[in-house]
Write a protein that holds these residues in place. Structure first.
Motif, PDB file in Angstrom:
ATOM      1  N   GLU A   1       0.821  -1.208   0.000  1.00 60.96           N
ATOM      2  CA  GLU A   1       0.000   0.000   0.000  1.00 60.96           C
ATOM      3  C   GLU A   1       0.855   1.258   0.000  1.00 60.96           C
ATOM      4  OE1 GLU A   1      -3.521   0.066  -0.371  1.00 60.96           O
ATOM      5  OE2 GLU A   1      -2.784  -1.908  -0.991  1.00 60.96           O
ATOM      6  N   ARG A   2       1.987   1.241   0.694  1.00 57.85           N
ATOM      7  CA  ARG A   2       2.872   2.407   0.698  1.00 57.85           C
ATOM      8  C   ARG A   2       3.430   2.680  -0.703  1.00 57.85           C
ATOM      9  NH1 ARG A   2       4.526   0.315   5.708  1.00 57.85           N
ATOM     10  NH2 ARG A   2       6.306  -0.761   4.754  1.00 57.85           N
ATOM     11  N   ILE A   3       3.764   1.621  -1.420  1.00 59.51           N
ATOM     12  CA  ILE A   3       4.257   1.795  -2.789  1.00 59.51           C
ATOM     13  C   ILE A   3       3.186   2.457  -3.650  1.00 59.51           C
ATOM     14  CG2 ILE A   3       4.973   0.564  -4.878  1.00 59.51           C
ATOM     15  CD1 ILE A   3       6.283  -1.514  -3.031  1.00 59.51           C
ATOM     16  N   LYS A   4       1.948   2.024  -3.517  1.00 60.24           N
ATOM     17  CA  LYS A   4       0.855   2.634  -4.271  1.00 60.24           C
ATOM     18  C   LYS A   4       0.689   4.102  -3.897  1.00 60.24           C
ATOM     19  CE  LYS A   4      -1.896  -1.640  -4.564  1.00 60.24           C
ATOM     20  NZ  LYS A   4      -3.171  -2.257  -4.152  1.00 60.24           N
ATOM     21  N   GLN A   5       0.792   4.413  -2.629  1.00 60.12           N
ATOM     22  CA  GLN A   5       0.629   5.802  -2.178  1.00 60.12           C
ATOM     23  C   GLN A   5       1.722   6.701  -2.746  1.00 60.12           C
ATOM     24  OE1 GLN A   5       0.523   5.391   2.095  1.00 60.12           O
ATOM     25  NE2 GLN A   5      -1.390   4.222   2.038  1.00 60.12           N
ATOM     26  N   GLU A   6       2.959   6.187  -2.821  1.00 58.18           N
ATOM     27  CA  GLU A   6       4.047   6.978  -3.393  1.00 58.18           C
ATOM     28  C   GLU A   6       3.807   7.221  -4.884  1.00 58.18           C
ATOM     29  OE1 GLU A   6       6.635   8.487  -1.851  1.00 58.18           O
ATOM     30  OE2 GLU A   6       5.518   7.895  -0.052  1.00 58.18           O
ATOM     31  N   ILE A   7       3.285   6.214  -5.562  1.00 54.51           N
ATOM     32  CA  ILE A   7       2.952   6.390  -6.978  1.00 54.51           C
ATOM     33  C   ILE A   7       1.840   7.418  -7.135  1.00 54.51           C
ATOM     34  CG2 ILE A   7       1.985   5.231  -9.007  1.00 54.51           C
ATOM     35  CD1 ILE A   7       3.445   2.681  -8.064  1.00 54.51           C
ATOM     36  N   ASP A   8       0.826   7.350  -6.258  1.00 53.86           N
ATOM     37  CA  ASP A   8      -0.269   8.321  -6.306  1.00 53.86           C
ATOM     38  C   ASP A   8       0.252   9.748  -6.131  1.00 53.86           C
ATOM     39  OD1 ASP A   8      -2.089   6.274  -6.663  1.00 53.86           O
ATOM     40  OD2 ASP A   8      -2.643   6.165  -4.531  1.00 53.86           O
ATOM     41  N   LYS A   9       1.186   9.932  -5.222  1.00 56.02           N
ATOM     42  CA  LYS A   9       1.763  11.263  -5.004  1.00 56.02           C
ATOM     43  C   LYS A   9       2.487  11.748  -6.259  1.00 56.02           C
ATOM     44  CE  LYS A   9       2.523  10.617  -0.022  1.00 56.02           C
ATOM     45  NZ  LYS A   9       3.560  10.455   1.032  1.00 56.02           N
ATOM     46  N   TRP A  10       3.217  10.833  -6.906  1.00 54.98           N
ATOM     47  CA  TRP A  10       3.940  11.181  -8.127  1.00 54.98           C
ATOM     48  C   TRP A  10       2.965  11.582  -9.230  1.00 54.98           C
ATOM     49  CZ3 TRP A  10       8.571  12.065 -10.323  1.00 54.98           C
ATOM     50  CH2 TRP A  10       8.710  11.892 -11.699  1.00 54.98           C
ATOM     51  N   ILE A  11       1.898  10.817  -9.377  1.00 56.66           N
ATOM     52  CA  ILE A  11       0.893  11.111 -10.399  1.00 56.66           C
ATOM     53  C   ILE A  11       0.282  12.485 -10.161  1.00 56.66           C
ATOM     54  CG2 ILE A  11      -1.400  10.428 -11.220  1.00 56.66           C
ATOM     55  CD1 ILE A  11      -0.531   7.504 -10.824  1.00 56.66           C
ATOM     56  N   ALA A  12      -0.059  12.769  -8.913  1.00 57.54           N
ATOM     57  CA  ALA A  12      -0.676  14.062  -8.587  1.00 57.54           C
ATOM     58  C   ALA A  12       0.304  15.211  -8.796  1.00 57.54           C
ATOM     59  CB  ALA A  12      -1.174  14.046  -7.146  1.00 57.54           C
ATOM     60  N   ALA A  13       1.546  15.034  -8.358  1.00 61.24           N
ATOM     61  CA  ALA A  13       2.538  16.103  -8.455  1.00 61.24           C
ATOM     62  C   ALA A  13       2.886  16.436  -9.893  1.00 61.24           C
ATOM     63  CB  ALA A  13       3.797  15.715  -7.683  1.00 61.24           C
ATOM     64  N   ASN A  14       2.772  15.467 -10.788  1.00 66.16           N
ATOM     65  CA  ASN A  14       3.143  15.678 -12.175  1.00 66.16           C
ATOM     66  C   ASN A  14       1.928  15.807 -13.097  1.00 66.16           C
ATOM     67  OD1 ASN A  14       6.315  15.259 -12.475  1.00 66.16           O
ATOM     68  ND2 ASN A  14       5.572  13.854 -10.891  1.00 66.16           N
ATOM     69  N   ASP A  15       0.748  15.922 -12.476  1.00 61.57           N
ATOM     70  CA  ASP A  15      -0.497  16.132 -13.229  1.00 61.57           C
ATOM     71  C   ASP A  15      -0.655  15.106 -14.345  1.00 61.57           C
ATOM     72  OD1 ASP A  15      -2.897  17.392 -13.723  1.00 61.57           O
ATOM     73  OD2 ASP A  15      -2.034  18.801 -15.168  1.00 61.57           O
ATOM     74  N   ILE A  16      -0.451  13.837 -13.979  1.00 59.56           N
ATOM     75  CA  ILE A  16      -0.548  12.741 -14.935  1.00 59.56           C
ATOM     76  C   ILE A  16      -1.965  12.177 -14.922  1.00 59.56           C
ATOM     77  CG2 ILE A  16       0.281  10.419 -15.491  1.00 59.56           C
ATOM     78  CD1 ILE A  16       2.951  11.229 -14.168  1.00 59.56           C
ATOM     79  N   HIS A  17      -2.509  11.975 -16.103  1.00 58.73           N
ATOM     80  CA  HIS A  17      -3.829  11.365 -16.203  1.00 58.73           C
ATOM     81  C   HIS A  17      -3.676   9.846 -16.171  1.00 58.73           C
ATOM     82  CE1 HIS A  17      -5.813  15.158 -17.015  1.00 58.73           C
ATOM     83  NE2 HIS A  17      -4.844  15.445 -17.884  1.00 58.73           N
ATOM     84  N   ALA A  18      -4.235   9.213 -15.168  1.00 56.23           N
ATOM     85  CA  ALA A  18      -4.145   7.754 -15.006  1.00 56.23           C
ATOM     86  C   ALA A  18      -5.470   7.250 -14.453  1.00 56.23           C
ATOM     87  CB  ALA A  18      -2.998   7.397 -14.062  1.00 56.23           C
ATOM     88  N   PRO A  19      -5.829   6.017 -14.775  1.00 55.92           N
ATOM     89  CA  PRO A  19      -7.079   5.469 -14.240  1.00 55.92           C
ATOM     90  C   PRO A  19      -7.081   5.489 -12.717  1.00 55.92           C
ATOM     91  CG  PRO A  19      -6.122   4.017 -15.902  1.00 55.92           C
ATOM     92  CD  PRO A  19      -5.089   5.046 -15.598  1.00 55.92           C
ATOM     93  N   ASP A  20      -8.268   5.582 -12.140  1.00 56.75           N
ATOM     94  CA  ASP A  20      -8.382   5.512 -10.688  1.00 56.75           C
ATOM     95  C   ASP A  20      -7.936   4.140 -10.194  1.00 56.75           C
ATOM     96  OD1 ASP A  20      -9.372   8.081 -10.569  1.00 56.75           O
ATOM     97  OD2 ASP A  20     -11.481   7.444 -10.615  1.00 56.75           O
ATOM     98  N   ALA A  21      -7.411   4.123  -8.991  1.00 57.52           N
ATOM     99  CA  ALA A  21      -6.955   2.869  -8.403  1.00 57.52           C
ATOM    100  C   ALA A  21      -8.137   2.052  -7.904  1.00 57.52           C
ATOM    101  CB  ALA A  21      -5.997   3.151  -7.265  1.00 57.52           C
TER     102      ALA A  21
END
Length: 424
Positions: A296-316
């Motif tokens: 879950e921590r790995i997923k959260q770090e990826i989520d932060k990266w996606i948000a910080a870089n304004d990346i469009h990705a499917p919802d988890a």
């Protein structure tokens, strides 16, 4: 015994040794590679039949020979099986024809005024530089409790397990929940065997998240470029257990809770072996929860990266615990006539390094080669390649060994090696 003069000797002929050879060849530095067995021997003889990579094929980037380009691999997002890995390494050898001597064990490497004296096969060599490319997995590590098991229980180390048909009928205990232990337990479980798994503290990683393989996200985030020097744990990270996941059947999570729901018996750490039973401690649930929290921590770090870089990705898709196995101390009966008797134990308990032939003062207090970025801190001209976390996470893998080999070859080149003829 005839003496041969050679600028560089490489010990080990799998991916690390071949990568070093390629990089030296590109720089015009004469060298020789000694392999005790055959190319890719550990992949051939120390992996089970359904073994596959846990990182995508596109990460296989040996120097000058990437999976997709030079090799022409057709499944970059897949995960090579054992025999495909062997074919990839053998194709790399054919690609540049290294000066490789198979079935030539190195008996000793000692200091010499020329640099090193190397006794290999029935020949003597003098070299200015020696590269140790034998990896870190030499001797199977077994706990002392293995000696207490009754003789009717078959014992195998993970390096000698091949497939479920190799084992006698009955229950199977796998000790160790790192990558090998979990994947072997899965192999047996999918074959319909009744499996017991003794969990340690190995973390878990998700296979995919938000529409991509987690490896791809971590590459973008620079995770695999973090060096030992920059890692929060420093050199201690070299002894950290790898996260477990699998590339089997196209890649997926290993969910031990689901396996337990389907009948796999989960236990804590192995605690004791008595005349009547094997006993485990009560850490199973804590270890299971910690592994899931890691994913879950790995997923959260990826989520932060996606948000910080304004990346469009499917919802988890939210993760939930599909099963809560019973905790507490547990045991397995050792009665031979029990309805569900224990037939075999597979020790997925790792390896120890062993360099009896390396007779130079190059080791630290843990008898590991003491180095920085592959260069010995204590012996000038001694180098090492292919160790886990030698420089980065990928140092012991196809993804990073090439970068390390390039660095070591450059350093060797800077030591003023010049192409020259030899008596080889």
């Amino acid at each position: 015994m005839k003496t041969h003069y050679i600028p560089v000797v490489i010990v080990g002929g799998s991916q690390a040794g071949l990568a070093a050879s390629y990089c030296l060849q590109q720089r015009g530095i004469e060298h020789i590679v000694f392999e005790r067995n055959t190319v890719a021997n550990a992949w051939r003889d120390m992996r089970w039949n359904t073994f596959c990579l846990v990182t995508p094929n596109w990460q296989c980037t040996l120097p000058g020979f990437s999976y997709t380009e030079e090799y022409g691999g057709s499944d970059p997002d897949g995960f090579m099986l054992r025999d495909e890995i062997i074919s990839y390494i053998e194709a790399y050898r054919a690609y540049f024809n290294p000066p490789l001597h198979e079935h030539t064990p190195v008996h000793s490497v000692t200091s010499h005024e020329a640099g090193f004296e190397v006794l290999a096969g029935d020949q003597r060599y003098l070299a200015a530089d020696v590269i140790v490319a034998t990896g870190a997995y030499h001797l199977p590590k077994l706990p002392g409790l293995s000696a207490d098991l009754p003789t009717h229980v078959l014992q195998l180390h993970s390096s000698t397990y091949k497939d479920p048909a190799q084992l006698p009928p009955g229950d199977v205990l796998v000790v160790g929940s790192g990558q090998s232990g979990c994947q072997i337990a899965e192999d047996l479980h999918l074959a319909g065997r009744r499996v017991h798994l003794a969990l340690g503290s190995a973390p878990r990683a998700p296979r995919r998240h938000r529409g991509r393989d987690v490896t791809a996200w971590l590459v973008d985030m620079g995770h695999y470029d973090i060096t030992v020097d920059d890692h929060p744990q420093g050199e201690a990270v070299r002894h950290k257990t790898n996260h477990y996941m699998t590339g089997r059947d196209g890649g997926r999570d290993i969910d031990l809770r689901r396996f337990a729901l389907e009948g796999m018996q989960l236990h804590g750490r192995l605690q004791a072996v008595t005349e009547d039973q094997i006993e485990f401690d009560d850490t199973m649930l804590a270890n299971l929860d910690a592994a899931d929290a890691s994913a879950e921590r790995i997923k959260q770090e990826i989520d932060k990266w996606i948000a910080a870089n304004d990346i469009h990705a499917p919802d988890a898709e939210p993760w939930f615990a599909c099963h809560q196995p019973e905790g507490g101390n547990s045991c397995i009966s050792l009665g031979f006539d029990e309805p569900q008797n224990l037939a075999a134990v597979i020790w997925a308990t790792g390896f120890t390094s062993d360099y009896p032939w390396l007779e130079v003062a190059a080791f630290d207090e843990k008898q590991q080669i003491d180095h920085w970025r592959g260069g010995s801190r204590q012996v000038d001209g001694l180098w090492v390649l292919g160790l886990p976390w030698m420089v980065t996470w990928g140092s012991g893998r196809f993804s990073g060994v090439g970068r390390d080999a390039q660095y070591v070859a450059t350093r060797i080149s800077e030591r003023n090696h010049q192409p020259q003829a030899s008596s080889l």
